[in-house]
Design an enzyme around this catalytic site. Structure first.
Site, PDB file in Angstrom:
ATOM      1  N   LYS A  19       0.858  -1.189   0.000  1.00  0.00           N
ATOM      2  CA  LYS A  19       0.000   0.000   0.000  1.00  0.00           C
ATOM      3  C   LYS A  19       0.888   1.230   0.000  1.00  0.00           C
ATOM      4  O   LYS A  19       1.891   1.279   0.722  1.00  0.00           O
ATOM      5  CB  LYS A  19      -0.887   0.010   1.258  1.00  0.00           C
ATOM      6  N   THR A  79      -4.586  -4.782   1.390  1.00  0.00           N
ATOM      7  CA  THR A  79      -3.843  -3.528   1.499  1.00  0.00           C
ATOM      8  C   THR A  79      -4.639  -2.474   2.272  1.00  0.00           C
ATOM      9  O   THR A  79      -4.053  -1.595   2.898  1.00  0.00           O
ATOM     10  CB  THR A  79      -3.454  -2.981   0.115  1.00  0.00           C
TER      11      THR A  79
END
Length: 323
Positions: A19, A79
């Site tokens: 992420k 994520t």
């Protein structure tokens, strides 16, 4: 610094996910105090009333292969969960530095998720400036009101691996990015190759405009965490060294300038292993130089622009001392 998307998992395979652009803000974090003063800087610490970071997390591990090869997500940490994990840990972190926060969060990822073999985590500071307000002795910095800053920002990155004894620092980088500096005189560019392709005139004295990112690594990565403030290298002090050397040096190239900055950084901070640079030449073009004295009229340079990359370590400082 690297922010590359390639991390090797196993012998040959590139396999990772993560992420990025996780904006996290923490108010009233632990102040950074008792840093070692240096002659080039007035920086003595920061109150961390607002600590803002743009975080990137990248993880890898063989356990994630089925998610790629079979569509089996049973070991995948979403994520979005990573984002929430980072935000939560911002409230748990008790330290005072960008690097310390990254090491803390990366270690927590490895402690929480056994399928993660390594974590690469980096962040750019999202800086804020306290605004001046009237005080008893003139204007003073507000402890309540800040503005978003467009100035340079601190940078940090760790790659942490898993061992039986806990997380191990495999790579560490600190930095300050986004410096933009202009020196109105006292810089030159002469003596370069002259051939049939050369159209650039030599400049004995030019107005030099550069953008600059500076990165450094510690001999002992633990010093990057800020737990011992006297051994921590603040981005603000490295920034100020760049300002002072740019002011003092009569450089004949950007390459010469960043070398002189690097020597000063290594001299001031013996705990550092290396320092590296990425510079970009944005020097304005003279439109008129027929004015009196040093006055000039200048314009923005056209594209393309030149850049310089350079790294150096303590052997460069030792080489200078032996001359």
């Amino acid at each position: 610094m690297t922010n590359d998307t390639n991390s090797e998992c196993g012998s040959d395979r590139t396999m990772n996910y993560g992420k990025e652009k996780v904006a996290v803000y923490r108010t009233y974090a632990t102040p950074l105090e008792d840093v070692r003063p240096i002659p080039e800087s007035s920086f003595e610490g920061r109150d961390n009333t607002i600590l803002g970071l743009d975080v990137r997390v990248q993880v890898d591990g063989e356990a994630f292969l089925p998610s790629f090869s079979e569509g089996d997500n049973s070991m995948v940490v979403a994520t979005d969960s990573m984002k929430n994990f980072v935000l939560h840990q911002a409230g748990e972190y008790e330290g005072a530095t960008v690097e310390g926060f990254l090491h803390f969060v990366g270690s927590e990822f490895l402690d929480t998720y056994s399928q993660m073999e390594t974590v690469r985590i980096s962040a750019e500071e999202l800086p804020f400036d306290a605004r001046p307000v009237p005080g008893d002795d003139g204007f003073e910095s507000s402890d309540l009101v800040f503005r978003v800053s467009d100035n340079e920002s601190a940078f940090g990155e760790f790659r942490l691996g898993r061992t039986e004894d806990g997380p191990l620092v495999e790579e560490q980088t600190s930095g300050v990015t986004g410096l933009e500096l202009v020196k109105v005189k006292g810089s030159s560019f002469t003596g370069y190759v002259q051939d049939e392709y050369t159209t650039l005139p030599e400049r004995e004295d030019r107005t030099l405009y550069i953008s600059l990112d500076i990165f450094w690594t510690y001999d002992d990565p633990e010093d990057a965490l800020g737990d011992e403030p006297q051994r921590y290298v603040p981005a603000e002090q490295v920034r100020d060294i760049a300002h002072v050397v740019f002011h003092e040096a009569d450089s004949n190239s950007i390459q010469d300038l960043i070398y002189q900055i690097g020597l000063r950084v290594l001299e001031r901070f013996p705990q550092l292993e290396s320092v590296s640079f990425e510079a970009n030449n944005r020097t304005w073009i003279r439109e008129r130089d027929d004015l009196e004295g040093d006055a000039k009229v200048l314009r923005e340079p056209p594209r393309p622009t030149g850049f310089q990359q350079f790294s150096m370590d303590r052997s460069d400082l030792e080489g200078e001392a032996s001359r």
